[in-house]
Motif scaffolding. Structure first.
Motif, PDB file in Angstrom:
ATOM      1  N   LEU A 278       0.658  -1.402   0.247  1.00 53.89           N
ATOM      2  CA  LEU A 278      -0.186   0.188   0.135  1.00 53.89           C
ATOM      3  C   LEU A 278       0.615   1.531   0.228  1.00 53.89           C
ATOM      4  CD1 LEU A 278      -2.718  -1.436   2.384  1.00 53.89           C
ATOM      5  CD2 LEU A 278      -3.412  -0.255   0.144  1.00 53.89           C
TER       6      LEU A 278
ATOM      7  N   VAL B 122       0.381   3.541  -3.014  1.00 59.78           N
ATOM      8  CA  VAL B 122      -0.593   4.850  -2.859  1.00 59.78           C
ATOM      9  C   VAL B 122       0.282   5.805  -3.091  1.00 59.78           C
ATOM     10  CG1 VAL B 122      -2.339   5.828  -0.856  1.00 59.78           C
ATOM     11  CG2 VAL B 122      -2.497   3.399  -2.147  1.00 59.78           C
TER      12      VAL B 122
ATOM     13  N   PRO C 250      -7.618   4.907  -4.943  1.00 61.32           N
ATOM     14  CA  PRO C 250      -6.251   5.512  -4.303  1.00 61.32           C
ATOM     15  C   PRO C 250      -5.440   6.204  -4.385  1.00 61.32           C
ATOM     16  CG  PRO C 250      -7.177   3.826  -3.159  1.00 61.32           C
ATOM     17  CD  PRO C 250      -7.448   3.145  -4.625  1.00 61.32           C
ATOM     18  N   SER C 251      -4.499   5.521  -5.136  1.00 60.16           N
ATOM     19  CA  SER C 251      -2.942   5.723  -5.562  1.00 60.16           C
ATOM     20  C   SER C 251      -3.516   7.570  -6.602  1.00 60.16           C
ATOM     21  CB  SER C 251      -1.834   5.302  -5.736  1.00 60.16           C
ATOM     22  OG  SER C 251      -2.449   4.638  -7.090  1.00 60.16           O
TER      23      SER C 251
END
Length: 246
Positions: free
Chosen positions: A19, A23, A111-112
């Protein structure tokens, strides 16, 4: 297949290292590259400021990181650990496994994309119309499916020991040559001629077209469609081939 997608999402969201790199890392790179750039100088041949140009590039890079790096190594490890062998005992077809991997990776990439946009707007005062923000999010997210399919294909092509170097070479090669780290206008002409045929170049070009309020070039769309067909078809074929070997 829905259950498999949910399982894949849960596993990805529990991986903190993954993550971070998928992200947060693209946003940090954006700040490093565009942090000291002014808001008036334009990138040659685009009419976009460097922060605006790099915002799309780093959002695309973040999505690429999430779907390519996440898929390839995980699949290779699953093959060695016997998880894929267990799936073969179910009614899940080869295309279902490929689609589940592709879809779950694409969801994680969202999300990134959003965080890069938030950082660009908050720190570098990048301003676009509401429709452009929505269109950028949709285009970059949908385009990431191309590289999610590539990640699945690499995961089935390479062994557990070889998958990481193969993925890294592919990842950095597509990122740099496709213009995600720097504008391709800074490349020598011969390298620009190569870059314009890469899927990463076409991927970023979709977002740049939205920022410029124009329709994307047909060549860029065609490159992405053909690339997705090749990668997804190759992934399904490699899955079936791996099944026959078992």
């Amino acid at each position: 297949m829905n259950s498999l997608i949910k399982l894949e999402l849960t596993r990805a969201l529990r991986n903190r290292k993954f993550l971070f790199f998928s992200v947060m890392y693209p946003s940090l790179l954006f700040l490093i590259i565009a942090g000291n750039a002014d808001s008036t100088s334009k990138v040659d041949g685009t009419g976009l400021t460097l922060p605006t140009y790099m915002m799309v590039s780093m959002a695309s890079f973040g999505a690429l990181t999430a779907v390519l790096m996440g898929n390839s190594e995980r699949i290779a490890k699953e093959r060695e650990g016997g998880w894929v062998r267990q799936l073969r005992l179910t009614t899940l077809p080869g295309r279902g496994y490929v689609l589940a991997k592709t879809a779950s990776a694409a969801v994680v990439s969202l999300p990134s994309i959003v965080i890069v946009f938030v950082v660009a707007a908050a720190v570098k005062d990048v301003r676009l119309d509401a429709w452009q923000w929505l269109a950028l999010t949709g285009a970059i997210w949908a385009g990431s499916l191309v590289f999610a399919a590539l990640g699945v294909a690499i995961g089935y092509l390479a062994t557990g020991d070889a998958v990481r170097p193969i993925t890294m070479i592919t990842y950095f090669g597509l990122s740099m040559l496709g213009g995600l780290w720097m504008p391709t206008t800074t490349f020598p002409q011969w390298l620009q001629d190569i870059a314009k045929w890469l899927p990463t170049h076409a991927y970023a070009a979709l977002g740049q077209a939205i920022e410029q309020s124009r329709a994307p070039h047909a060549q860029d769309i065609a490159i992405l469609v053909v690339s997705f067909a090749l990668f997804a078809g190759g992934a399904a074929w490699l899955y079936r081939k791996d099944t026959l070997k078992a």
